[in-house]
Design an enzyme around this catalytic site. Structure first.
Site, PDB file in Angstrom:
ATOM      1  N   CYS A 109       1.009  -1.117  -0.083  1.00 32.38           N
ATOM      2  CA  CYS A 109      -0.079   0.069  -0.186  1.00 32.38           C
ATOM      3  C   CYS A 109       0.927   1.151   0.053  1.00 32.38           C
ATOM      4  O   CYS A 109       2.119   1.320   0.341  1.00 32.38           O
ATOM      5  CB  CYS A 109      -0.865   0.208   1.103  1.00 32.38           C
ATOM      6  SG  CYS A 109      -1.822  -1.448   1.700  1.00 32.38           S
ATOM      7  N   ASN A 163       0.411  -1.894   5.755  1.00 30.22           N
ATOM      8  CA  ASN A 163       1.028  -3.186   6.099  1.00 30.22           C
ATOM      9  C   ASN A 163       2.672  -3.349   6.415  1.00 30.22           C
ATOM     10  O   ASN A 163       3.289  -2.377   5.898  1.00 30.22           O
ATOM     11  CB  ASN A 163       1.120  -4.318   4.892  1.00 30.22           C
ATOM     12  CG  ASN A 163       0.110  -5.238   5.081  1.00 30.22           C
ATOM     13  OD1 ASN A 163      -0.199  -5.778   6.248  1.00 30.22           O
ATOM     14  ND2 ASN A 163      -0.502  -5.813   3.933  1.00 30.22           N
ATOM     15  N   ARG A 182      -4.929   6.999   0.034  1.00 29.15           N
ATOM     16  CA  ARG A 182      -4.035   5.941   0.049  1.00 29.15           C
ATOM     17  C   ARG A 182      -4.319   5.085  -1.038  1.00 29.15           C
ATOM     18  O   ARG A 182      -5.544   5.178  -1.659  1.00 29.15           O
ATOM     19  CB  ARG A 182      -3.811   5.182   1.325  1.00 29.15           C
ATOM     20  CG  ARG A 182      -5.202   4.780   1.896  1.00 29.15           C
ATOM     21  CD  ARG A 182      -5.624   3.228   1.383  1.00 29.15           C
ATOM     22  NE  ARG A 182      -4.550   2.242   2.033  1.00 29.15           N
ATOM     23  CZ  ARG A 182      -4.473   1.806   3.240  1.00 29.15           C
ATOM     24  NH1 ARG A 182      -5.724   2.030   3.999  1.00 29.15           N
ATOM     25  NH2 ARG A 182      -3.653   0.957   3.736  1.00 29.15           N
TER      26      ARG A 182
END
Lengths: 323, 323, 323, 323
Positions: free
Chosen positions: A2, A79, A16
């Site tokens: 991400c 993550n 995002r």
């Protein structure tokens, strides 16, 4: 993986990408001020700031990936596999489970200064949500005044200033920022010819100033690339121009299906890209297969309600037929 | 500058980005079969294949940047500044001015084989269109069977097989293809650890297989990047999935405003991105400030007409408000 | 800056480059077993292992840059500017000044295991030597069994396993090792063609397997390059073959005069390169302007003496004239 | 493969590396003025300039890899496999076999101007030498006034100005020079921080100005690296300083054993490195396993003799034992 980014024009924008090989079933969710937030170790809270973001709703609880509150503070979890180490529950501390961190912060903090204070006394614990194992994440939190990164590692809870206003995944944030030093000389302008006066160099193409910027999909390369695009972005400051530019910024780290094979025939893609006008509480997003920007406005819901307002993302390509 | 690409699923897709610091005023233009094409040196032609594409219409004449004909042949001209050298008009040869090359080829050729034959006897000349100087271009021409690149340099007219099915700008095509050899080892899969058995390596991120792929906006770097994304693309073969994937492919070489400064405060951006279903004659496009895909269908116009059908591109962001 | 490396054939070799813009006046110095080592905080020691290495001798004291003791343990200090933070003198601890660290360790330890034990109880302090400010350094310590890196930073004294067996300068060692992950796919073999089956790739040159390995003189790039060369080195195991190969390894990070300008007209160069047969106590070296390898053998001095044996390095090019 | 370079201080220096997995048995060979050169198609010549260089002598004939004549013209042949295409013997032309090209040129030409004239009327043919197949080569030819590159490809004989004064192998020279444009911004100085004013960058290491310079052993990477080192080299202009610096220049493209595997367990290495003072006719060289520079002086042989003077290269490490 991400990528998250911030962008400032007249308003403050925060968004995002979420990159993965499948979706858990996400919705744009408005949590109104009186929705009862039942914190794992910190009791119930039914008076808090309203917020909007992308979440997986499980058992009526919004597990936010990213959100913005009505005060203009944005926050996203990305993550951080292999590096996130949560703390143990400690009596007398403010123990917050990682899955409830976004509502914990956005529910209470009107600006980054308040966030810093809240984090200073927080104990971030790995209590799982039901059967879900604790997601290994780190976070970017930002408002119009700046951005910070929050990481909980074996060295404890770390809060870092984030002058780049971007975040990806591994390695830990200080290392990501350090690696940017290797690209310090890159620029949107053509490079000066400094190699040698003996050789007649040609700028044979426009856009040679960022040669050396990496183009792959790894988290270090995405960090450098999105930082470069974000820091050099130029746009008008109207809502549409700002939002458009924001999607161009995150478009620079789009994960195309086929380019990141995570298992035989399984590909990680950019499932959705979001851009929230944090100042106005409007959540814009695109999905991998819908290039049109859709929008949900927090202030068009009843923010004083006690129940979540959920909107299924539009995932099918909306093509405008001109004839 | 610009990037073009092809993509094959059930149908054949052909498109490009047009990158520049301003627009000449472009329209989606359908040239129907009986529109009189008045060639500079080759006389008038009023029976030819219909075609659709993006063009600047000047004095009633469509100056195409890229187009596809009703037989499924696509063609795009891309900047080739400093390398394009046109030929002199020669009696007894098929003298074609560079500005009329796209209608010349697409008007007559039903497939790539016919294109090759036509080009073999053609003399590409620099006759200007009115006051416009002859644009320095090279071309990609493709159908479902493959792609070729056409370059007219000081060494004469060159026709190259284009197995990558992509084109950008300088340097000449053979050099671009040669440089791809430097990236031959890149892959969507994680790299095998071949550096040393003594060191315990970690694939700390997904998507590390393409490390070394360049991320800047120069024409060589865009060539390598778009070739990698195109060659490794995976999608369903429905119309929407194919079109969506195509825009992801060209999104990998999007030029964000601010990242390519061509003069103090002037920035080259991706003015539009197109994706034509060459099999069906539908021209899809996005513009820098409109992420939604718009479409014009050639077959919804009267292809037997004698007059151009022109559609102004939608350039304002079309946001779908969900609440 | 500097680079250190280890190499194992039949014997164990340890050496380094010293890169700087001027020399302090260095000599090959043998410290015999009974030379009185007067430690700053730890008292006098006149029975210790003998050692040989390059040192600046000040007031009769050997300030070693790198050395090897008679038991086969090697140690080198490399610049670590901006990251080295020494500890405060603490009563009851083994306080060792950074300038005496090499004799402290090599004087007492017969192997790496003993080094680890010694370091575990050590307090590394910044007591200066006379007027010299405390040099900001970190260290590589190695014997035939392996290598470790010692860093004293704001987080305290760190001892790291060093599986690569190399060291350069900034950033801290864990970050250097982490960055190697980005090169995990590099190899002395030609790359497999994994980019695309559609494109006919050519290995147009030998030696394409390490494409992506950096070639500049920064400390991160030298770390990756010397690690690659060291880990893939192949040689016979005779003394001459081993020594020759070792100089080829460090030759890969040689700093050529002119390529690293540290101030107007001032250039950092590789002042000397050393390679010590740690097993036999022979110190080989070259200087920037003498390509011939010179050697000083510790065991040809009186190791039971009480006085230093010093040898001026040969710095003038020794050319063998064949006719 | 191989790398050649030129260097100018008070005198003019010319040299090369020869990289391969085995040696044919090479010697430093002086061809005196009256040595009968029996050209394949051009008859016998027994009055020509004397020359010195590295050659494999077969049947009494010196097959030169590189040489310099008594007038200060240097010339070296480097592998050009897959691109070299020799011409057919043509009556009435000056037909020269590739293996005799170096004596043909150096025997007759007192400077680069004369070389250009000679090449203009030459027909370079592939007549083999005995059982040896015609080596696929291209050449660098240089004197104090400059350098040129000679390539014979499917497009015929090409003579290029070589402002970089270096040569490696594939691809053809114009492509090598073009690729240097991608490194035009590199410099021995630290990079200016142009990425963004928002981020506090640190030049954490010296020598960061050439970040992006490739470090692998492929011919394109060696070309860029040796060009950078050569063009930025700084040295005194005495003989020893010049020669020393030259070996540092070519040291930047040294091929270490193990880093270029050409077949299972077979490694290409830098068999020898040469540096000829072209002004004085002194041939300096090192071999992979002898770091000391050896020298053969052409003017210490009888240049008016009719027989070759041959010197076996010193291939064993000559270590100077200081004690």
């Amino acid at each position: 993986m991400c990528t998250a980014a911030t962008y400032q024009t007249k308003d403050f924008y925060f968004g995002r990408t979420l990159d993965y090989e499948f979706s858990y079933g996400d919705e744009i969710v408005v949590t109104p001020r009186k929705f009862p937030l039942d914190f794992c170790h910190m009791g119930k809270c039914d008076a808090h700031y309203g917020m909007i973001g992308m979440a997986h709703v499980a058992d009526g609880y919004p597990l936010y990936y990213d959100a913005v509150n009505e005060k203009g503070v944005g926050m996203a979890g990305l993550n951080f596999v292999g590096n996130a180490v949560y703390q143990k529950v400690e009596e007398g501390r403010e123990n917050v489970a990682q899955y409830e961190l976004i509502p914990w912060v956005l529910g209470q903090c009107a600006n980054l200064q308040e966030v810093r204070k809240l984090l200073a006394k927080m104990n971030l614990v790995g209590t799982p949500f039901g059967d879900f194992p604790a997601a290994q994440l780190h976070w970017i939190i930002a408002d119009a005044s700046g951005a910070i990164t929050l990481e909980c590692t074996k060295d404890g809870l770390q809060v870092y200033d984030n002058p780049a206003g971007v975040l990806t995944n591994n390695p830990p944030f200080p290392m990501q920022m350090f690696q940017l030093n290797n690209y310090a000389g890159l620029s949107p302008k053509q490079p000066e010819h400094r190699f040698s006066g003996q050789i007649p160099f040609t700028s044979y193409s426009r856009g040679m100033g960022a040669m050396g910027l990496p183009g792959d999909l790894s988290s270090e390369s995405r960090f450098a690339r999105v930082a470069f695009v974000k820091c050099n972005s130029v746009s008008g400051d109207s809502e549409k121009e700002s939002v458009s530019q924001f999607f161009h910024i995150l478009g620079s780290v789009d994960q195309q299906r086929g380019c990141c094979e995570v298992a035989e025939g399984k590909y990680e893609i950019t499932i959705y890209t979001s851009c929230c006008n944090a100042s106005k509480g409007i959540y814009y997003y695109t999905t991998y297969d819908n290039h049109q920007i859709s929008a949900v406005d927090m202030h068009r819901t009843d923010l004083d309600s006690k129940t979540l307002s959920c909107y299924k993302p539009v995932t099918e390509e909306q093509i405008f037929c001109q004839n």
